[in-house]
Design a protein around this motif. Structure first.
Motif: not given
Length: 311
Positions: A243-252, A278-284
């Motif tokens: 659980g608690t994964d901070i990554g994002a699919y379709n980004t590797c 510099f975004s708090p989100l990995l994508v967008g």
């Protein structure tokens, strides 16, 4: 709690600057992949994060900055397989990754880094004999730098079958032959093998099927007991704390044909263009329609392990 960074993407290899920026800011946002308007905010604070877990094919971009994580306990999985560029097109040469693994181990300790030899699949080129020879070579190179190895056989997800045409399941006979050989090699070099979501029929003297990121594995690395809240497992046969994964699919960006986390290369490159270090989100970025919820975070530590827990 355990903060996982690596089930959806390879943050150390491709997003290390972003991750270290999040450490400086003290928080990170993670978008729900199944309900995109829902975002979870995690505090990056060692008082509530008992262990940060990384999973990568290339730890090199994060090595120089590891001092920024000195307040946190860490556990790293580094995948090193015998496949060529036609399978793993954007993974560094294996001998380089072995050197990075050795450097990482020297910085954080051999008890906190695990070698992943997975997924295993069989072709004319990557035969049972080829795997056994390569496993022996890598085990020798890594034996002074880790205590364990994770092994699993390829799962044929729909994404995998589409992107890796012609791949097949590893037969029961092939699995048994490989694990018998791997077990002997691992014993020779002082390694414990953890099977990842595989049959208990493959358990051997130094091969268990208890999971790769299980509570027992992390407790041993941490040297402390963890009171893990009861939660439905990601897969019925999996006991790992995913659980608690901070990554994002379709980004590797590794581009591995067997990957379960990417739909296709075009989608990955599109998302890469949306990445802002510099975004708090990995994508967008966060939009006005997003709903941000603060995660419930607390330490799971419950006393130190004694000698008999560690043997």
């Amino acid at each position: 709690m355990v903060l996982n960074t690596g089930s959806r993407t390879d943050i150390p290899a491709f997003y290390s600057d972003w991750f270290y920026n999040r450490i400086k800011e003290g928080y990170v946002l993670s978008r729900n992949p199944y309900n995109p308007i829902q975002i979870t905010q995690y505090r990056l604070n060692p008082e509530v994060i008992d262990m940060m877990v990384f999973c990568t094919k290339n730890p090199s971009p994060m090595l120089d900055g590891l001092s920024m994580l000195k307040a946190f306990d860490m556990f790293w999985f580094v995948t090193i397989t015998p496949y060529g560029k036609e399978i793993e097109p954007y993974v560094p040469p294996k001998e380089l990754v072995i050197k990075y693994f050795q450097e990482l181990s020297g910085k954080i300790g051999k008890g906190r880094v695990s070698w992943r030899y997975d997924p295993v699949f069989i072709t004319n080129r990557y035969s049972v004999g080829y795997h056994i020879r390569q496993f022996e070579h890598m085990a020798e190179e890594l034996s002074d730098y880790t205590e364990q190895c994770v092994v699993s056989f390829i799962d044929l997800y729909e994404k995998t079958k589409r992107n890796f045409q012609g791949v097949r399941r590893v037969t029961k006979e092939e699995q048994e032959k490989l694990i018998d050989a791997f077990s002997k090699i691992a014993k020779k070099w002082g390694l414990q093998i953890h099977l990842c979501c595989e049959s208990t029929e493959l358990i051997r003297e130094n091969v268990d099927a208890d999971g790769c990121m299980s509570r027992a594995v992390l407790e041993k690395a941490l040297g402390a007991r963890l009171n893990v809240p009861k939660k439905k497992a990601a897969r019925n046969e999996c006991s790992c704390l995913l659980g608690t994964d901070i990554g994002a699919y379709n980004t590797c960006l590794c581009g591995c044909l067997y990957c379960y986390a990417n739909y296709d290369r075009e989608t990955v490159l599109k998302n890469r263009k949306l990445h802002n270090p510099f975004s708090p989100l990995l994508v967008g970025e966060v939009s006005e329609n997003d709903v941000i919820k603060q995660a419930e975070q607390k330490s799971w530590k419950n006393g130190q392990l004694d000698f008999f827990d560690l043997i």
